[in-house]
Design a protein around this motif. Structure first.
Motif, short mmCIF file in Angstrom:
data_model
loop_
_atom_site.label_atom_id
_atom_site.label_comp_id
_atom_site.label_asym_id
_atom_site.label_seq_id
_atom_site.Cartn_x
_atom_site.Cartn_y
_atom_site.Cartn_z
N ALA A 1 0.83 -1.21 0.00
CA ALA A 1 0.00 0.00 0.00
C ALA A 1 0.86 1.26 0.00
CB ALA A 1 -0.93 0.00 1.22
N ALA A 2 1.94 1.26 0.78
CA ALA A 2 2.84 2.42 0.81
C ALA A 2 3.48 2.65 -0.55
CB ALA A 2 3.90 2.22 1.89
N ARG A 3 3.87 1.57 -1.21
CA ARG A 3 4.49 1.70 -2.53
C ARG A 3 3.48 2.26 -3.53
NH1 ARG A 3 7.81 -3.04 -5.67
NH2 ARG A 3 8.53 -1.73 -7.35
N TRP A 4 2.23 1.79 -3.47
CA TRP A 4 1.20 2.27 -4.37
C TRP A 4 0.94 3.75 -4.16
CZ3 TRP A 4 -3.87 4.03 -3.49
CH2 TRP A 4 -4.64 4.19 -4.65
N VAL A 5 0.87 4.20 -2.90
CA VAL A 5 0.61 5.61 -2.59
C VAL A 5 1.77 6.48 -3.06
CG1 VAL A 5 0.36 7.26 -0.68
CG2 VAL A 5 -0.99 5.16 -0.70
N THR A 6 3.00 6.05 -2.83
CA THR A 6 4.14 6.87 -3.27
C THR A 6 4.21 6.95 -4.78
OG1 THR A 6 5.61 4.95 -3.11
CG2 THR A 6 5.54 6.45 -1.22
N ARG A 7 3.85 5.89 -5.50
CA ARG A 7 3.82 5.96 -6.96
C ARG A 7 2.74 6.91 -7.44
NH1 ARG A 7 4.34 -0.05 -9.52
NH2 ARG A 7 6.53 -0.39 -9.04
N LEU A 8 1.63 6.93 -6.73
CA LEU A 8 0.50 7.77 -7.12
C LEU A 8 0.85 9.25 -7.06
CD1 LEU A 8 -2.49 7.47 -7.93
CD2 LEU A 8 -3.06 7.74 -5.51
N PHE A 9 1.61 9.66 -6.04
CA PHE A 9 1.89 11.07 -5.83
C PHE A 9 3.29 11.52 -6.24
CE2 PHE A 9 -1.50 10.15 -2.74
CZ PHE A 9 -2.45 11.04 -3.22
N SER A 10 4.11 10.62 -6.73
CA SER A 10 5.46 11.03 -7.11
C SER A 10 5.53 11.30 -8.61
CB SER A 10 6.47 9.95 -6.74
OG SER A 10 6.23 8.78 -7.49
N LYS A 11 6.43 12.18 -8.97
CA LYS A 11 6.66 12.46 -10.39
C LYS A 11 7.44 11.29 -10.96
CE LYS A 11 8.64 15.61 -13.67
NZ LYS A 11 9.58 16.66 -13.91
N ARG A 12 6.95 10.76 -12.03
CA ARG A 12 7.57 9.57 -12.59
C ARG A 12 8.78 9.95 -13.43
NH1 ARG A 12 4.59 4.28 -14.44
NH2 ARG A 12 6.45 3.08 -14.68
N THR A 13 9.93 9.45 -13.05
CA THR A 13 11.13 9.66 -13.84
C THR A 13 11.49 8.33 -14.49
OG1 THR A 13 12.54 9.18 -11.95
CG2 THR A 13 12.03 11.49 -12.38
N GLN A 14 11.99 8.40 -15.66
CA GLN A 14 12.32 7.20 -16.42
C GLN A 14 13.82 6.94 -16.34
OE1 GLN A 14 9.89 5.43 -17.56
NE2 GLN A 14 8.29 6.91 -17.19
N VAL A 15 14.23 6.36 -15.23
CA VAL A 15 15.63 5.99 -15.01
C VAL A 15 15.69 4.48 -15.02
CG1 VAL A 15 17.58 6.12 -13.44
CG2 VAL A 15 16.07 8.08 -13.68
N TYR A 16 16.52 3.93 -15.88
CA TYR A 16 16.60 2.49 -16.05
C TYR A 16 17.99 2.00 -15.69
CZ TYR A 16 12.39 3.47 -18.71
OH TYR A 16 11.16 3.91 -19.09
N GLU A 17 18.02 0.98 -14.84
CA GLU A 17 19.27 0.35 -14.44
C GLU A 17 19.05 -1.16 -14.43
OE1 GLU A 17 21.27 3.45 -11.38
OE2 GLU A 17 19.55 2.33 -10.62
N ALA A 18 20.13 -1.90 -14.27
CA ALA A 18 20.03 -3.36 -14.17
C ALA A 18 19.61 -3.72 -12.75
CB ALA A 18 21.37 -3.99 -14.53
N THR A 19 18.32 -3.58 -12.46
CA THR A 19 17.81 -3.84 -11.12
C THR A 19 17.60 -5.34 -10.92
OG1 THR A 19 15.53 -3.63 -11.84
CG2 THR A 19 16.62 -1.62 -11.06
N ALA A 20 17.50 -5.73 -9.66
CA ALA A 20 17.27 -7.14 -9.32
C ALA A 20 15.92 -7.60 -9.86
CB ALA A 20 17.35 -7.33 -7.82
N ALA A 21 14.91 -6.74 -9.81
CA ALA A 21 13.58 -7.11 -10.31
C ALA A 21 13.62 -7.38 -11.81
CB ALA A 21 12.57 -6.01 -10.00
N ARG A 22 14.31 -6.53 -12.55
CA ARG A 22 14.42 -6.72 -14.00
C ARG A 22 15.20 -7.99 -14.31
NH1 ARG A 22 12.21 -5.92 -18.82
NH2 ARG A 22 13.75 -5.86 -20.44
N GLN A 23 16.26 -8.24 -13.57
CA GLN A 23 17.05 -9.44 -13.80
C GLN A 23 16.25 -10.69 -13.50
OE1 GLN A 23 21.24 -9.43 -12.61
NE2 GLN A 23 20.94 -7.31 -11.97
#
Length: 197
Positions: A22-44
């Protein structure tokens, strides 16, 4: 007694999972979305899920045959070896590509905001000095073998006017939007069975 100890731990884990989600959903809702891409663990893990699952299935047979109650026959060892070899053939190319792409892009950060005309590449935290007009040509290489574990591995090679080459792999993000963004640059599109960058 065991269940009386495990139940509260599971309840706490579920509550933490719900609260953090829920905290992650709320922060995504109110934060400005920046498109920064890295080799994250989730992507891997998204790329490696099926190859690792196949490899785990293949290697899980070895202890069962080796430490069984009865001694395994030659035929059982041959079947086990064949199954392990089969899973290595399925998952091995994807694991090799992943290692290669990680070596190329583990310190790379891509900042890509097409609406703001922003396209920057950072290597080890330092911005690589080039602008979109400095890109002489683009190589877009995709995988032709669609039903394999390595089908999602592809890359984009940017050839700059000064001779430098920048390689962006699918370990960072989906690369088709980047290729569309660079559509004004001469682009060579190729499909291969195995996208070794």
């Amino acid at each position: 007694m065991k269940s009386s100890f495990i139940r509260p731990l599971l309840e706490v884990a579920v509550v933490l999972f719900v609260v953090l989600g829920a905290a992650r959903w709320v922060t995504r809702l109110f934060s400005k979305r920046t498109q920064v891409y890295e080799a994250t663990a989730a992507r891997q893990m998204r790329l490696l899920f099926w190859p690792l699952l196949a490899l785990g299935a293949g290697l899980s047979v070895l202890p069962a045959v080796a430490m069984g109650e009865t001694t395994a026959s030659t035929f059982e060892w041959a079947l086990t070896g064949g199954f392990v070899l089969f899973t290595l053939v399925l998952s091995g190319p994807a694991l090799l590509l992943h290692l290669r792409y990680w070596m190329l892009n583990h310190e790379t950060t891509l900042v890509f905001q097409p609406n703001d005309n922003r396209f920057e590449v950072y290597e080890a935290g330092l911005r690589l000095p080039f602008a979109r007009r400095d890109v002489a040509r683009v190589e877009r290489v995709t995988c032709r073998a669609r039903r394999t574990f390595w089908a999602r591995y592809d890359y984009l090679r940017l050839h700059l006017a000064d001779g430098r080459v920048i390689v962006l792999t699918s370990l960072l993000t989906e690369l088709e939007p980047v290729a569309v963004f660079l559509r004004s640059v001469p682009t060579e599109r190729r499909s291969t069975y195995w996208c070794w960058a």
